[in-house]
Design a protein around this motif. Sequence first.
Motif, PDB file in Angstrom:
ATOM      1  N   LYS A 131       0.833  -1.215   0.000  1.00 57.06           N
ATOM      2  CA  LYS A 131       0.000   0.000   0.000  1.00 57.06           C
ATOM      3  C   LYS A 131       0.860   1.254   0.000  1.00 57.06           C
ATOM      4  O   LYS A 131       0.622   2.203  -0.751  1.00 57.06           O
ATOM      5  N   THR A 132       1.870   1.281   0.860  1.00 59.66           N
ATOM      6  CA  THR A 132       2.753   2.448   0.965  1.00 59.66           C
ATOM      7  C   THR A 132       3.490   2.684  -0.346  1.00 59.66           C
ATOM      8  O   THR A 132       3.515   3.802  -0.876  1.00 59.66           O
ATOM      9  N   ALA A 133       4.067   1.617  -0.880  1.00 60.69           N
ATOM     10  CA  ALA A 133       4.849   1.755  -2.111  1.00 60.69           C
ATOM     11  C   ALA A 133       3.942   2.094  -3.293  1.00 60.69           C
ATOM     12  O   ALA A 133       4.323   2.878  -4.170  1.00 60.69           O
ATOM     13  N   PHE A 134       2.739   1.531  -3.289  1.00 60.97           N
ATOM     14  CA  PHE A 134       1.789   1.829  -4.370  1.00 60.97           C
ATOM     15  C   PHE A 134       1.470   3.330  -4.378  1.00 60.97           C
ATOM     16  O   PHE A 134       1.453   3.965  -5.443  1.00 60.97           O
ATOM     17  N   GLY A 135       1.254   3.887  -3.207  1.00 62.35           N
ATOM     18  CA  GLY A 135       0.947   5.321  -3.106  1.00 62.35           C
ATOM     19  C   GLY A 135       2.080   6.179  -3.641  1.00 62.35           C
ATOM     20  O   GLY A 135       1.850   7.161  -4.362  1.00 62.35           O
ATOM     21  N   ALA A 136       3.301   5.787  -3.325  1.00 57.76           N
ATOM     22  CA  ALA A 136       4.466   6.565  -3.783  1.00 57.76           C
ATOM     23  C   ALA A 136       4.604   6.490  -5.305  1.00 57.76           C
ATOM     24  O   ALA A 136       4.904   7.499  -5.957  1.00 57.76           O
ATOM     25  N   VAL A 137       4.367   5.311  -5.864  1.00 57.27           N
ATOM     26  CA  VAL A 137       4.434   5.184  -7.331  1.00 57.27           C
ATOM     27  C   VAL A 137       3.341   6.044  -7.969  1.00 57.27           C
ATOM     28  O   VAL A 137       3.595   6.787  -8.925  1.00 57.27           O
ATOM     29  N   GLY A 138       2.144   5.975  -7.428  1.00 59.03           N
ATOM     30  CA  GLY A 138       1.020   6.746  -7.979  1.00 59.03           C
ATOM     31  C   GLY A 138       1.310   8.242  -7.987  1.00 59.03           C
ATOM     32  O   GLY A 138       1.032   8.943  -8.960  1.00 59.03           O
ATOM     33  N   GLN A 139       1.910   8.734  -6.902  1.00 60.98           N
ATOM     34  CA  GLN A 139       2.262  10.159  -6.840  1.00 60.98           C
ATOM     35  C   GLN A 139       3.305  10.512  -7.894  1.00 60.98           C
ATOM     36  O   GLN A 139       3.278  11.605  -8.464  1.00 60.98           O
ATOM     37  N   THR A 140       4.215   9.577  -8.123  1.00 56.40           N
ATOM     38  CA  THR A 140       5.263   9.810  -9.121  1.00 56.40           C
ATOM     39  C   THR A 140       4.662   9.852 -10.525  1.00 56.40           C
ATOM     40  O   THR A 140       5.023  10.709 -11.334  1.00 56.40           O
ATOM     41  N   CYS A 141       3.745   8.925 -10.810  1.00 58.98           N
ATOM     42  CA  CYS A 141       3.028   8.953 -12.109  1.00 58.98           C
ATOM     43  C   CYS A 141       2.377  10.317 -12.288  1.00 58.98           C
ATOM     44  O   CYS A 141       2.506  10.964 -13.331  1.00 58.98           O
ATOM     45  N   LYS A 142       1.644  10.709 -11.232  1.00 60.56           N
ATOM     46  CA  LYS A 142       0.826  11.918 -11.321  1.00 60.56           C
ATOM     47  C   LYS A 142       1.675  13.170 -11.508  1.00 60.56           C
ATOM     48  O   LYS A 142       1.340  14.042 -12.320  1.00 60.56           O
ATOM     49  N   ALA A 143       2.775  13.261 -10.782  1.00 62.15           N
ATOM     50  CA  ALA A 143       3.629  14.458 -10.874  1.00 62.15           C
ATOM     51  C   ALA A 143       4.094  14.677 -12.313  1.00 62.15           C
ATOM     52  O   ALA A 143       4.051  15.796 -12.834  1.00 62.15           O
ATOM     53  N   CYS A 144       4.509  13.604 -12.962  1.00 62.78           N
ATOM     54  CA  CYS A 144       4.982  13.722 -14.346  1.00 62.78           C
ATOM     55  C   CYS A 144       3.829  13.980 -15.313  1.00 62.78           C
ATOM     56  O   CYS A 144       3.966  14.767 -16.243  1.00 62.78           O
ATOM     57  N   HIS A 145       2.705  13.310 -15.084  1.00 56.87           N
ATOM     58  CA  HIS A 145       1.575  13.530 -15.990  1.00 56.87           C
ATOM     59  C   HIS A 145       1.072  14.966 -15.865  1.00 56.87           C
ATOM     60  O   HIS A 145       0.742  15.586 -16.872  1.00 56.87           O
ATOM     61  N   ASP A 146       1.051  15.489 -14.654  1.00 58.34           N
ATOM     62  CA  ASP A 146       0.622  16.884 -14.469  1.00 58.34           C
ATOM     63  C   ASP A 146       1.541  17.829 -15.233  1.00 58.34           C
ATOM     64  O   ASP A 146       1.098  18.807 -15.828  1.00 58.34           O
ATOM     65  N   ALA A 147       2.832  17.550 -15.204  1.00 60.26           N
ATOM     66  CA  ALA A 147       3.803  18.462 -15.810  1.00 60.26           C
ATOM     67  C   ALA A 147       3.950  18.253 -17.312  1.00 60.26           C
ATOM     68  O   ALA A 147       4.211  19.203 -18.054  1.00 60.26           O
ATOM     69  N   TYR A 148       3.815  17.020 -17.759  1.00 64.96           N
ATOM     70  CA  TYR A 148       4.266  16.700 -19.126  1.00 64.96           C
ATOM     71  C   TYR A 148       3.224  16.067 -20.029  1.00 64.96           C
ATOM     72  O   TYR A 148       3.542  15.679 -21.151  1.00 64.96           O
TER      73      TYR A 148
END
Length: 151
Positions: A131-148
């Motif tokens: 759960k913890t690692a899934f959340g961190a990956v999801g945030q990483t996906c989102k940060a890049c998608h928001d920017a790029y």
Amino acid sequence: MKFLAPLAMAIAFTSLSAPAFAQFQKPEDAIKYRKAAMTVMASHFGRVGAMANGRVPFDAKVAADSSAIVETMSRLPWEAFGPGTDKGGDTRALPAIWTEQAKFKEGADKLQAETAKLSAAAKTGNLDAVKTAFGAVGQTCKACHDAYQKN
Ligand code: ASC
């Protein structure tokens, strides 16, 4: 058949030593490739997410297998963002990818680091760690998608 070996080696060597993006004959091929990698990644990330969010029962083997696929897929898209692949196909990639290459690479590296952590967590079979690692990956996906990525 032995005479084919030097030819095979020459081909292998050429493709390894050429710039990474040279394997794509045209921008559309690169665009299709990176989207395909993202699609497979999202599908398997979704399977892990369903378990992390309690929508389906936790199955440690499915989580580990899917997380390993996510980790592998996270290495693939980047070489398909080579020069000239900003257009020429159906893409939502924003120009900032090519004007902020260092920052984009940071995001790509971060994704690979976080998906490696997810894969390691899933191998332990511990749902809380997943759960913890899934959340961190999801945030990483989102940060890049928001920017790029165009919405
Ligand atoms: C997914 C998916 C994404 C990310 C993102 C996380 O499953 O397809 O692009 O997670 O939505 O915020």
